[in-house]
Design a protein around this motif. Structure first.
Motif: not given
Ligand code: SAH
Ligand code: SF4
Length: 357
Positions: A294-297, A320, A323, A330
């Motif tokens: 999981k991506v956290n910007l 975002q 992605l 994200c």
């Protein structure tokens, strides 16, 4: 000198406090009733209370500054026994909800961000904590105490489900022994009972230590501060990348045991005109292929004298969107506590400047 009682697991205390059930009672006083004076531990024999007060202290740090954000998050600055300071932040993820008659419907949801070291050795170019260099590791008790004091200050009941993120000052995996000890103390069901699944260790990517953490089999979640997708840029932003490059981190992540329902979190700090373009987003998708990620910007949070700039909302949203369109989960980190500069190291810095140091 007195020992810090918060440094010890129940099992360790059982070695010098007999019979065993006394340690269970003591743990109840410390972590459930949150009594900070041994003499008030009414069901312990007087002699034991006296001995404990002579040998141990409960709180070793002081809250020296507290800033409340408009969103309800609270940033704490703790002064440790030797005078050094570290930060912890109580993040209000969801405010309390009330019924019409004013009674509570849902209690607020909290995440606490704690520090693991005074300063940091890693030296990332964008990080304020790095600027002051490395001072020392925190003890397990000093890590535990940040949470305990925040619980006390906000009257948080011990049975509440609170999340912990090791995303304050310092590199947690550079202080692995004390970190592991704190994780164990937090998760004791007779203590604060914060399950390891509610605890997330964030690292700049010390691959060999990620393997060590995996071996300890604590059940914690892993977050990787990636911030760049090619080694050249990552080396500039995070010199540690020379020792542990992106490929080595991804290999360690693939070996890491992830709880069935969880994912590895990849933090990606977006800096204007540095890593905010879609080519980077494309590479990121490739890199994460086959990983439960999981991506956290994160928006870069500028501070006085920082060479980097905050990215535009438009670019972050585009990143975002890309992605998500490729099926990568994200989120954008809400800038909780931005008005109190809740990013790493910023309150401490203000305080040092204020003190003329
Ligand atoms: N050392 C660990 C944990 C502490 S830093 C790590 O690097 O993961 C926690 C997070 O804060 C990291 O993802 C870091 O990149 C981020 N951070 C540091 N400086 C920041 C800034 N100025 N603005 C926004 N995030 C920042
Ligand atoms: Fe250390 Fe994390 Fe700051 Fe890098 S971002 S210097 S690893 S605290």
């Amino acid at each position: 000198m007195k020992q810090h009682i918060l440094n010890y697991t129940k099992k360790e205390l059982e070695e010098f406090i007999q019979p065993k059930f006394r340690v269970k009672q003591l743990y109840g006083w410390l972590y459930n009733k949150k009594v900070t004076d041994f003499m008030q531990m009414a069901n312990l024999p007087k002699e034991l209370r006296k001995n404990l007060s002579e040998q141990f202290e409960i709180l070793s740090s002081k809250i020296v500054s507290k800033q409340v954000s408009v969103d309800g998050s609270i940033k704490y600055l703790f002064q440790l026994k030797d005078g050094h300071t570290v930060e912890a932040v109580l993040l209000l993820m969801k405010p309390a909800q009330y019924n019409e008659d004013g009674t509570i419907k849902h209690l607020p949801k909290y995440t606490v961000c704690v520090s693991s070291q005074v300063g940091c050795k890693v030296g990332c170019a964008f990080c304020l904590t790095a600027k002051g260099g490395f001072v020392r590791d925190l003890t397990a008790g000093e890590i535990v105490e940040q949470i305990l004091q925040i619980y006390i200050d906000n009257q948080i009941e011990s049975n509440r489900k609170v999340n912990i993120v090791y995303m304050g000052m310092g590199e947690p995996l550079d202080n692995l022994d004390n970190l592991a000890q704190a994780i164990r103390i937090f998760s004791d069901v007779e203590g604060l009972s914060i399950s390891p699944h509610r605890q997330t260790v964030s690292t700049s990517g010390l691959s060999s230590k990620i393997d060590k953490l995996a071996k300890l089999d604590l059940g914690v979640n892993l977050a990787i501060s990636l911030h760049a997708v090619d080694d050249e840029l990552r080396e500039k932003l995070m010199p540690i990348n020379k020792a542990y490059n992106i490929a080595s981190i991804m290999e360690a992540v693939r070996r890491f045991p992830v709880n069935l329902r969880k994912k590895v979190l990849f933090e990606y700090l977006i800096i204007k005109d540095v890593n905010d373009d879609l080519t980077a987003a494309k590479k990121l998708v490739k890199l994460l292929n086959g990983i439960k990620a999981k991506v956290n910007l994160i928006y870069f949070n500028p501070y006085e004298g920082s060479e980097f700039k905050r990215p535009s909302e438009e670019d972050v949203k585009k990143f975002q969107k890309y992605l998500l369109s490729k099926g990568v989960l994200c989120t954008i980190r809400e800038s909780k506590g931005l008005d109190i500069s809740a990013a790493c190291g910023q309150l401490r810095e203000q305080n040092l400047q204020g003190a003329g140091q």
